[in-house]
Scaffold this motif. Structure first.
Motif, mmCIF file in Angstrom:
data_model
loop_
_atom_site.group_PDB
_atom_site.id
_atom_site.type_symbol
_atom_site.label_atom_id
_atom_site.label_comp_id
_atom_site.label_asym_id
_atom_site.label_seq_id
_atom_site.Cartn_x
_atom_site.Cartn_y
_atom_site.Cartn_z
ATOM 1 N N UNK A 251 0.839 -1.217 0.000
ATOM 2 C CA UNK A 251 0.000 0.000 0.000
ATOM 3 C C UNK A 251 0.868 1.260 0.000
ATOM 4 N N UNK A 252 1.947 1.252 0.760
ATOM 5 C CA UNK A 252 2.857 2.399 0.771
ATOM 6 C C UNK A 252 3.384 2.680 -0.632
ATOM 7 N N UNK A 253 3.639 1.625 -1.386
ATOM 8 C CA UNK A 253 4.238 1.782 -2.711
ATOM 9 C C UNK A 253 3.223 1.986 -3.837
ATOM 10 N N UNK A 254 1.957 1.731 -3.557
ATOM 11 C CA UNK A 254 0.956 1.852 -4.623
ATOM 12 C C UNK A 254 -0.128 2.886 -4.322
ATOM 13 N N UNK A 255 -0.588 2.926 -3.066
ATOM 14 C CA UNK A 255 -1.711 3.814 -2.738
ATOM 15 C C UNK A 255 -1.649 4.243 -1.278
ATOM 16 N N UNK A 257 -1.806 6.454 2.192
ATOM 17 C CA UNK A 257 -2.697 7.522 2.644
ATOM 18 C C UNK A 257 -2.019 8.869 2.366
ATOM 19 N N UNK A 258 -2.795 9.927 2.370
ATOM 20 C CA UNK A 258 -2.295 11.251 1.981
ATOM 21 C C UNK A 258 -1.079 11.652 2.815
ATOM 22 N N UNK A 259 -1.155 11.417 4.124
ATOM 23 C CA UNK A 259 -0.057 11.818 5.006
ATOM 24 C C UNK A 259 1.223 11.059 4.731
ATOM 25 N N UNK A 260 1.122 9.760 4.505
ATOM 26 C CA UNK A 260 2.310 8.949 4.228
ATOM 27 C C UNK A 260 2.907 9.346 2.879
ATOM 28 N N UNK A 261 2.048 9.563 1.890
ATOM 29 C CA UNK A 261 2.532 10.007 0.574
ATOM 30 C C UNK A 261 3.307 11.319 0.706
#
Length: 568
Positions: A251-255, A257-261
């Motif tokens: 999920x980190x690499x594909x989609x 959350x806004x904050x992590x991105x």
């Protein structure tokens, strides 16, 4: 610093042969699996193919039913709920997970992060008073609380109920909370014991969703936060944590959350190929910096953000705090090194305890880690805070720091932590006595080999074995972390192919080969002193991990060298 090369004992040969035949893989890969407790085809399938169905039933956790029922009662009655968590990565990701999930079902909620400097770690009297003064009747505590017996008793006198979600070892008495979720409870039969604090929060929302007919996809929205907590809190990446980390990293690499991105972007990266290691070194410090330098609530605000513009502004501010943290970190490290290097008595000790009343409390843990890396012995960095002396401690492989502090407890106001990291508080007048006592305890109990840093080597490998299938299968051992570290191999009698060169001031870039093999690119960080000896035709041994180097969309196998040893 000289390091010991410790080669792991051979795995059971019969098991290795059997597994190699069943899986049609190299015996070295089979031995790695056996050392990880994988002994047959089904075990290998479970290991190599993480599946969301491998997540355990959350209601197997002691008190989970009681926790869910209490939340249901609070929501039905319109009670105010406070989500409370610690100020580090695990605590803030846990708060963001639980608050974000429940606030989509129910609006009468807030979150609370204690001030690192005014309230300290864990549940505080000030936090409970805040809840009482503002009409909160239920507190969900995350990544803390398992030893807060007196604080929970105090809350009970005010009519405030607690649900504890913790992953630390309980004390002799459990707090009198409505529910105490902690797989390390002696009476908890939950199948996996090594969840992070955020992992416990994830199981709580999973249980609530399951009981209340909420789709599981609504829970999976927060699996990237669970992965960040697992990575940065240095818990085992085995069993259920491995499943959470695997899908969380996806999920980190594909989609994300806004904050992590946003955190990834302000760190100068883009999602796509981030590893657990990059999560630890890029995302973790920025989340932590909010609480170290300013207020950890900023980290929660970012992690629960929905608006990209607001997230960007918050992310830039947190990144600025991280730069400020780096400045404090480097300055204090330099001052601490000067203290040690100018004191022959301190240099000769088996422990390091340094104190300066003006050092920034928010970075002394990082400084303790740096000093431990340099001198490789149990280390404590102390500073003054609110009239007391606060300290952060780090240990070396095999030495139980917590047990050593237990031998000094009469000189301490409080302490807590685990085998390799701890925090402590004492009166200023006890500093000198503590230094002496801690050195006595360490000197009497530490083994000589524990004072020499060790490189754990998994197996010997010929370079010719590193072919595409081997590397493809080796990659499937990821995500790597405690109890599933990236394998380290030894190859003997290798030679430099071409010329070795210096990168930066201390790193070596070169290619190596064995007789009859192709050459492999290598990077050897902080091994610059070996450069004069690295001549064509001169044999040497290397220990290394195997990784993929990506440069301008070009991919190639690279050996990340951990140690170089020449024939004597």
């Amino acid at each position: 610093m000289n390091k010991r090369w410790a080669i792991r004992d051979n795995a059971d040969e019969d098991l290795v042969r059997k597994l190699s035949a069943e899986l049609n893989i190299d015996a070295v890969l089979s031995s790695l699996l056996v050392h990880r407790g994988v002994n047959d085809f089904e075990g290998a399938r479970y290991f190599f193919r993480p599946d969301q169905r491998h997540l355990h039933d959350p209601f197997l956790m002691k008190d989970m039913e009681e926790a869910v029922i209490r939340i249901e009662i609070a929501i039905a009655a319109g009670e105010k709920i406070l989500v409370y968590g610690d100020y580090d990565v695990d605590g803030t990701t846990a708060v963001a997970t639980v608050y974000s999930f429940f606030s989509k079902q129910y609006k009468n909620m807030e979150y609370y992060i204690p001030d690192r400097y005014k309230e300290g770690y864990g549940i505080s009297t000030q936090g409970i008073d805040y809840a009482a003064q503002n009409g909160f009747s239920l507190i969900i505590a995350l990544d803390c609380g398992i030893k807060s017996v007196d604080k929970i008793d105090y809350a009970n006198t005010l009519g405030i109920d607690f649900i504890i979600c913790d992953h630390h070892l309980p004390g002799a008495q459990l707090p009198a909370a409505v529910a105490v979720l902690d797989p390390k409870r002696a009476d908890c039969e939950y199948p996996y014991k090594e969840l992070s604090g955020c992992g416990i929060g994830f199981k709580l929302i999973q249980a609530y969703a399951e009981k209340n007919g909420i789709r599981f996809e609504a829970v999976l929205e927060y699996i990237d936060l669970a992965c960040i907590s697992i990575s940065c809190d240095i818990v085992h990446i085995t069993g259920e944590n491995r499943v959470l980390a695997h899908f969380g990293l996806q999920k980190i690499n594909t989609n994300p959350c806004v904050g992590v991105k946003t955190l990834i972007e302000v760190a100068g990266k883009t999602p796509g190929n981030l590893t657990i290691s990059e999560v630890v070194f890029l995302i973790g410090p920025r989340i932590n910096a909010a609480g170290r330098i300013d207020d950890a609530k900023h980290a929660v605000e970012l992690l629960i953000a929905c608006d990209e513009k607001a997230a960007r502004e918050k992310g830039m501010m947190i990144n600025s705090r991280n730069q400020e943290r780096k400045g404090h970190d480097l300055n204090i490290t330099d001052e601490a090194l000067e203290i040690i290097d100018s004191d022959e008595v301190l240099i000769g000790k088996k422990s390091t305890v340094v104190f300066n009343k003006d050092w920034h409390k928010g970075v002394i843990g990082i400084v303790a880690s740096r000093l431990t890396e340099k001198y490789y012995r149990p280390t404590i960095v102390l500073t003054q805070s609110n009239g007391h002396v606060a300290g952060s401690a780090r240990s070396v492989l095999g030495f139980d720091l917590y047990e050593a502090l237990c031998e000094c407890k009469d000189l301490l106001i409080q302490f807590g932590g685990h085998k390799y990291a701890a925090g402590l508080t004492m009166l200023p007048e006890n500093v000198e006595a503590f230094k002496d006592r801690f050195e006595e305890v360490v000197s009497a109990t530490i083994l000589p080999e524990q004072l020499i840093q060790q490189i754990q080597i998994d197996a010997e490998l010929r370079l010719s074995q590193i072919e595409p299938k081997f590397f493809r299968i080796l990659n499937q051992f990821a995500p790597f972390g405690p109890e599933n570290m990236a394998p380290v191999f030894i190859s003997k009698n290798v030679y430099v192919s071409g010329n070795a060169g210096l990168v930066g001031q201390a790193h070596i870039k070169m290619a190596v080969m064995q007789e009859g093999t192709a050459a492999f690119d290598c990077i050897a960080f902080n091994h610059g002193e070996y450069l004069p000896q690295l001549k064509p035709g001169v044999p040497f041994d290397i220990c290394y991990s195997i990784e993929e180097n990506i440069w301008r969309e070009r991919r190639n196998i690279q050996l990340n060298i951990k140690g170089i040893r020449f024939k004597s």
